[in-house]
Design an enzyme around this catalytic site. Sequence first.
Site, PDB file in Angstrom:
ATOM      1  N   ILE A  93       0.872  -1.181   0.000  1.00  0.00           N
ATOM      2  CA  ILE A  93       0.000   0.000   0.000  1.00  0.00           C
ATOM      3  C   ILE A  93       0.910   1.233   0.000  1.00  0.00           C
ATOM      4  O   ILE A  93       1.664   1.443   0.958  1.00  0.00           O
ATOM      5  CB  ILE A  93      -0.922   0.017   1.238  1.00  0.00           C
ATOM      6  CG1 ILE A  93      -1.778  -1.262   1.287  1.00  0.00           C
ATOM      7  CG2 ILE A  93      -1.807   1.264   1.226  1.00  0.00           C
ATOM      8  CD1 ILE A  93      -2.595  -1.424   2.559  1.00  0.00           C
ATOM      9  N   GLU A 144       4.567  -7.805   2.711  1.00  0.00           N
ATOM     10  CA  GLU A 144       4.986  -8.727   3.770  1.00  0.00           C
ATOM     11  C   GLU A 144       4.701  -8.156   5.152  1.00  0.00           C
ATOM     12  O   GLU A 144       4.140  -8.813   6.027  1.00  0.00           O
ATOM     13  CB  GLU A 144       6.488  -9.026   3.662  1.00  0.00           C
ATOM     14  CG  GLU A 144       6.901  -9.780   2.409  1.00  0.00           C
ATOM     15  CD  GLU A 144       7.285  -8.856   1.262  1.00  0.00           C
ATOM     16  OE1 GLU A 144       6.676  -7.777   1.111  1.00  0.00           O
ATOM     17  OE2 GLU A 144       8.199  -9.227   0.500  1.00  0.00           O
TER      18      GLU A 144
HETATM   19  N1  THU Z   1       7.466  -4.155  -2.131  1.00  0.00           N
HETATM   20  C1  THU Z   1       6.806  -5.121  -1.440  1.00  0.00           C
HETATM   21  O1  THU Z   1       5.617  -4.998  -1.144  1.00  0.00           O
HETATM   22  N2  THU Z   1       7.509  -6.233  -1.090  1.00  0.00           N
HETATM   23  C2  THU Z   1       8.772  -6.497  -1.449  1.00  0.00           C
HETATM   24  O2  THU Z   1       9.296  -7.552  -1.101  1.00  0.00           O
HETATM   25  C3  THU Z   1       9.544  -5.510  -2.230  1.00  0.00           C
HETATM   26  C4  THU Z   1       8.872  -4.228  -2.478  1.00  0.00           C
HETATM   27  C5  THU Z   1       6.714  -2.983  -2.571  1.00  0.00           C
HETATM   28  C6  THU Z   1       7.063  -1.675  -1.936  1.00  0.00           C
HETATM   29  C7  THU Z   1       6.623  -0.697  -2.998  1.00  0.00           C
HETATM   30  O3  THU Z   1       5.227  -0.479  -2.862  1.00  0.00           O
HETATM   31  C8  THU Z   1       6.845  -1.440  -4.305  1.00  0.00           C
HETATM   32  O4  THU Z   1       6.913  -2.799  -3.965  1.00  0.00           O
HETATM   33  C9  THU Z   1       8.104  -1.021  -5.042  1.00  0.00           C
HETATM   34  O5  THU Z   1       9.212  -1.054  -4.221  1.00  0.00           O
END
Ligand code: THU
Length: 130
Positions: free
Chosen positions: A43, A55
Amino acid sequence: MNINELIKKAKSAREHSYSPYSKFKVGAALKTKNGRIFTGCNIENSSYGLSICAEREVIFKAISAGEKDLDTIAVVTDSNKLTTPCGACRQVIWEFSKTMTIIVANLKGKKKEFKIKELLAHPFGKGSLS
Ligand code: THU
Protein backbone atom coordinates in the site's frame (compact mmCIF):
# COMPACT_ATOMS: atom_id res chain seq x y z
CA MET A 1 -3.39 -25.41 3.14
CA ASN A 2 -0.54 -26.40 0.82
CA ILE A 3 2.05 -24.14 -0.81
CA ASN A 4 0.24 -23.80 -4.13
CA GLU A 5 -2.98 -22.80 -2.43
CA LEU A 6 -1.11 -20.22 -0.37
CA ILE A 7 0.48 -18.81 -3.52
CA LYS A 8 -2.99 -18.60 -5.08
CA LYS A 9 -4.19 -16.57 -2.10
CA ALA A 10 -1.21 -14.23 -2.45
CA LYS A 11 -1.98 -13.84 -6.14
CA SER A 12 -5.56 -12.76 -5.41
CA ALA A 13 -4.40 -10.42 -2.64
CA ARG A 14 -2.03 -8.81 -5.14
CA GLU A 15 -5.04 -7.58 -7.07
CA HIS A 16 -5.79 -5.24 -4.16
CA SER A 17 -2.30 -3.71 -4.27
CA TYR A 18 -2.42 0.08 -4.05
CA SER A 19 0.71 0.98 -5.99
CA PRO A 20 0.00 3.94 -8.29
CA TYR A 21 3.57 5.26 -7.88
CA SER A 22 5.77 2.23 -8.45
CA LYS A 23 3.14 0.27 -10.39
CA PHE A 24 4.77 -2.77 -8.78
CA LYS A 25 2.01 -4.94 -7.36
CA VAL A 26 2.86 -7.32 -4.54
CA GLY A 27 0.56 -9.81 -2.84
CA ALA A 28 1.22 -11.86 0.27
CA ALA A 29 -0.47 -14.70 2.09
CA LEU A 30 0.57 -15.81 5.54
CA LYS A 31 -0.17 -19.13 7.21
CA THR A 32 -0.01 -19.37 10.99
CA LYS A 33 1.02 -22.53 12.83
CA ASN A 34 -2.59 -23.14 13.78
CA GLY A 35 -3.68 -22.92 10.15
CA ARG A 36 -5.16 -19.44 9.93
CA ILE A 37 -4.56 -17.60 6.67
CA PHE A 38 -4.09 -13.85 6.34
CA THR A 39 -3.64 -11.94 3.10
CA GLY A 40 -2.09 -8.57 2.32
CA CYS A 41 -0.63 -6.34 -0.35
CA ASN A 42 1.65 -3.34 -0.69
CA ILE A 43 0.00 0.00 0.00
CA GLU A 44 1.75 3.14 -1.23
CA ASN A 45 1.38 6.80 -0.38
CA SER A 46 2.06 10.05 -2.25
CA SER A 47 4.49 10.68 0.60
CA TYR A 48 6.54 7.72 -0.61
CA GLY A 49 8.20 6.83 2.68
CA LEU A 50 4.83 6.01 4.21
CA SER A 51 4.32 3.10 1.84
CA ILE A 52 4.29 -0.39 3.27
CA CYS A 53 5.35 -3.67 1.71
CA ALA A 54 2.92 -6.58 1.39
CA GLU A 55 4.99 -8.73 3.77
CA ARG A 56 4.89 -6.30 6.69
CA GLU A 57 1.27 -5.44 6.01
CA VAL A 58 0.17 -9.07 6.29
CA ILE A 59 2.36 -9.81 9.32
CA PHE A 60 0.95 -6.81 11.20
CA LYS A 61 -2.55 -8.00 10.34
CA ALA A 62 -1.85 -11.42 11.85
CA ILE A 63 -0.16 -10.03 14.95
CA SER A 64 -2.96 -7.55 15.56
CA ALA A 65 -5.46 -10.40 15.21
CA GLY A 66 -3.73 -12.14 18.12
CA GLU A 67 -1.61 -14.63 16.19
CA LYS A 68 1.92 -15.21 17.44
CA ASP A 69 3.09 -18.41 15.80
CA LEU A 70 3.73 -17.71 12.16
CA ASP A 71 4.66 -20.48 9.75
CA THR A 72 4.87 -19.62 6.05
CA ILE A 73 4.57 -16.49 3.94
CA ALA A 74 4.00 -16.53 0.18
CA VAL A 75 4.90 -13.41 -1.83
CA VAL A 76 3.76 -12.93 -5.41
CA THR A 77 4.82 -10.34 -7.99
CA ASP A 78 4.77 -10.16 -11.78
CA SER A 79 8.55 -10.12 -11.96
CA ASN A 80 10.56 -12.68 -13.95
CA LYS A 81 13.30 -12.33 -11.39
CA LEU A 82 11.53 -13.52 -8.23
CA THR A 83 11.09 -10.86 -5.55
CA THR A 84 12.57 -11.67 -2.15
CA PRO A 85 11.51 -9.54 0.85
CA CYS A 86 13.33 -6.25 1.39
CA GLY A 87 15.65 -5.81 4.36
CA ALA A 88 13.03 -4.11 6.53
CA CYS A 89 10.58 -6.95 5.96
CA ARG A 90 13.25 -9.57 6.73
CA GLN A 91 13.84 -7.85 10.05
CA VAL A 92 10.11 -7.82 10.83
CA ILE A 93 9.77 -11.48 9.85
CA TRP A 94 12.67 -12.30 12.19
CA GLU A 95 11.00 -10.47 15.07
CA PHE A 96 8.06 -12.85 14.92
CA SER A 97 9.53 -16.07 13.58
CA LYS A 98 13.03 -17.51 13.61
CA THR A 99 11.90 -20.41 11.39
CA MET A 100 9.63 -18.75 8.84
CA THR A 101 9.39 -20.33 5.42
CA ILE A 102 9.28 -17.73 2.66
CA ILE A 103 7.93 -18.69 -0.73
CA VAL A 104 8.46 -16.24 -3.53
CA ALA A 105 6.55 -16.73 -6.75
CA ASN A 106 5.53 -14.95 -9.92
CA LEU A 107 2.42 -15.01 -12.09
CA LYS A 108 4.01 -17.48 -14.51
CA GLY A 109 4.26 -20.18 -11.88
CA LYS A 110 7.96 -19.81 -11.11
CA LYS A 111 8.62 -20.25 -7.38
CA LYS A 112 11.41 -20.64 -4.86
CA GLU A 113 11.49 -21.37 -1.16
CA PHE A 114 13.73 -19.84 1.52
CA LYS A 115 14.04 -19.87 5.29
CA ILE A 116 14.34 -16.55 7.09
CA LYS A 117 17.72 -17.65 8.49
CA GLU A 118 19.15 -17.73 4.95
CA LEU A 119 17.73 -14.34 4.03
CA LEU A 120 18.85 -12.68 7.25
CA ALA A 121 22.16 -14.34 7.98
CA HIS A 122 23.37 -12.24 10.91
CA PRO A 123 20.21 -10.86 12.48
CA PHE A 124 19.74 -8.12 14.99
CA GLY A 125 17.29 -9.31 17.60
CA LYS A 126 16.18 -9.13 21.21
CA GLY A 127 19.47 -10.70 22.33
CA SER A 128 21.45 -7.96 20.61
CA LEU A 129 20.11 -5.42 23.12
CA SER A 130 21.79 -6.95 26.16
N1 THU B 1 7.47 -4.15 -2.13
C1 THU B 1 6.81 -5.12 -1.44
O1 THU B 1 5.62 -5.00 -1.14
N2 THU B 1 7.51 -6.23 -1.09
C2 THU B 1 8.77 -6.50 -1.45
O2 THU B 1 9.30 -7.55 -1.10
C3 THU B 1 9.54 -5.51 -2.23
C4 THU B 1 8.87 -4.23 -2.48
C5 THU B 1 6.71 -2.98 -2.57
C6 THU B 1 7.06 -1.67 -1.94
C7 THU B 1 6.62 -0.70 -3.00
O3 THU B 1 5.23 -0.48 -2.86
C8 THU B 1 6.84 -1.44 -4.30
O4 THU B 1 6.91 -2.80 -3.96
C9 THU B 1 8.10 -1.02 -5.04
O5 THU B 1 9.21 -1.05 -4.22
